[in-house]
Design a protein around this motif. Sequence first.
Motif, short mmCIF file in Angstrom:
data_model
loop_
_atom_site.label_atom_id
_atom_site.label_comp_id
_atom_site.label_asym_id
_atom_site.label_seq_id
_atom_site.Cartn_x
_atom_site.Cartn_y
_atom_site.Cartn_z
N VAL A 105 24.18 57.23 41.91
CA VAL A 105 25.14 56.36 41.20
C VAL A 105 24.81 56.41 39.70
CG1 VAL A 105 25.95 54.01 40.86
CG2 VAL A 105 25.45 54.83 43.17
N GLN A 106 25.87 56.58 38.93
CA GLN A 106 25.70 56.56 37.47
C GLN A 106 26.75 55.65 36.85
OE1 GLN A 106 25.75 60.60 35.92
NE2 GLN A 106 23.52 60.61 35.90
N LEU A 107 26.29 54.83 35.92
CA LEU A 107 27.17 54.00 35.11
C LEU A 107 26.91 54.36 33.66
CD1 LEU A 107 26.71 50.52 36.85
CD2 LEU A 107 28.50 52.21 37.27
N GLN A 108 27.93 54.83 32.99
CA GLN A 108 27.78 55.30 31.62
C GLN A 108 28.58 54.40 30.69
OE1 GLN A 108 25.86 58.05 30.65
NE2 GLN A 108 26.26 57.35 28.57
N ALA A 109 27.87 53.58 29.93
CA ALA A 109 28.53 52.67 28.99
C ALA A 109 28.68 53.33 27.63
CB ALA A 109 27.72 51.39 28.86
N SER A 110 29.77 53.02 26.96
CA SER A 110 30.03 53.56 25.63
C SER A 110 30.87 52.58 24.84
CB SER A 110 30.75 54.91 25.74
OG SER A 110 32.00 54.75 26.39
N GLY A 111 30.99 52.85 23.54
CA GLY A 111 31.86 52.05 22.69
C GLY A 111 31.16 51.11 21.75
N GLY A 112 29.85 51.01 21.86
CA GLY A 112 29.13 50.12 20.96
C GLY A 112 29.12 50.66 19.54
N GLY A 113 28.68 49.81 18.63
CA GLY A 113 28.61 50.23 17.24
C GLY A 113 28.38 49.06 16.32
N LEU A 114 28.58 49.31 15.05
CA LEU A 114 28.40 48.29 14.02
C LEU A 114 29.76 47.77 13.59
CD1 LEU A 114 26.63 46.78 11.93
CD2 LEU A 114 26.89 48.79 10.44
N MET A 115 29.89 46.45 13.57
CA MET A 115 31.17 45.83 13.22
C MET A 115 30.89 44.58 12.41
SD MET A 115 34.41 45.81 13.27
CE MET A 115 34.61 47.25 14.32
N GLN A 116 31.79 44.29 11.50
CA GLN A 116 31.70 43.05 10.75
C GLN A 116 32.19 41.88 11.59
OE1 GLN A 116 33.84 43.65 7.05
NE2 GLN A 116 31.94 44.20 5.98
N ALA A 117 31.70 40.72 11.29
CA ALA A 117 32.15 39.52 11.98
C ALA A 117 33.67 39.39 11.86
CB ALA A 117 31.46 38.29 11.40
N GLY A 118 34.27 39.01 12.96
CA GLY A 118 35.73 38.89 13.01
C GLY A 118 36.42 40.13 13.51
N GLY A 119 35.69 41.22 13.60
CA GLY A 119 36.27 42.47 14.05
C GLY A 119 36.31 42.59 15.56
N SER A 120 36.71 43.77 16.03
CA SER A 120 36.87 44.02 17.46
C SER A 120 36.19 45.32 17.86
CB SER A 120 38.35 44.10 17.84
OG SER A 120 39.02 42.89 17.57
N LEU A 121 35.72 45.34 19.08
CA LEU A 121 35.20 46.55 19.70
C LEU A 121 35.63 46.57 21.15
CD1 LEU A 121 31.48 46.82 18.45
CD2 LEU A 121 33.32 48.42 17.95
N ARG A 122 35.73 47.75 21.69
CA ARG A 122 36.07 47.90 23.11
C ARG A 122 34.98 48.73 23.77
NH1 ARG A 122 40.61 47.15 26.20
NH2 ARG A 122 40.81 48.43 28.09
N LEU A 123 34.30 48.14 24.72
CA LEU A 123 33.30 48.85 25.49
C LEU A 123 33.91 49.40 26.76
CD1 LEU A 123 30.29 46.36 25.26
CD2 LEU A 123 30.99 48.12 23.63
N SER A 124 33.45 50.56 27.16
CA SER A 124 33.90 51.16 28.41
C SER A 124 32.70 51.56 29.24
CB SER A 124 34.77 52.38 28.14
OG SER A 124 35.97 52.02 27.51
N CYS A 125 32.91 51.59 30.54
CA CYS A 125 31.85 51.99 31.46
C CYS A 125 32.48 52.88 32.52
CB CYS A 125 31.21 50.76 32.08
SG CYS A 125 29.95 51.10 33.33
N ALA A 126 32.01 54.10 32.60
CA ALA A 126 32.51 55.05 33.58
C ALA A 126 31.52 55.13 34.73
CB ALA A 126 32.68 56.42 32.94
N ALA A 127 32.02 54.96 35.94
CA ALA A 127 31.17 54.95 37.13
C ALA A 127 31.39 56.20 37.96
CB ALA A 127 31.46 53.71 37.96
N SER A 128 30.32 56.67 38.58
CA SER A 128 30.42 57.80 39.49
C SER A 128 29.37 57.65 40.58
CB SER A 128 30.21 59.12 38.74
OG SER A 128 28.93 59.16 38.13
#
Length: 121
Positions: free
Chosen positions: A1-24
């Motif tokens: 089983v693998q779970l691969q998370a992505s989408g993190g990063g640096l953002m200023q307060a008030g901003g948005s990010l979208r994290l994703s996780c692909a499972a296999s």
Amino acid sequence: VQLQASGGGLMQAGGSLRLSCAASGLTFSAYIMGWFRQAPGKEREFVSAISWGGATTSYADSVKGRFTISRDNAKNTVSLQMNSLKPEDTAVYYCAAGRAGWSQSTEYAYWGQGTLVTVSA
């Protein structure tokens, strides 16, 4: 089983990010999917969870109204849309899969490697 998370990063307060996780390697639709986070020097904490078919979701009080969890069972992915980010959201975010349970990390059998989210003031 693998779970691969992505989408993190640096953002200023008030901003948005979208994290994703692909499972296999697992029958994705048979698992509750959760997101947890761990800030430096703190214990891992529950962020959000979504039921097998996606009909039921849950959020920590600290992110309620700002974060939205979703899943696509056809693509074996779970996502976490994070809006109105705050500096206190800074943490490593982990996706996890469990056959039962909800907000306790011990209820999840499989974990991804984590993706770092840093929110600057």
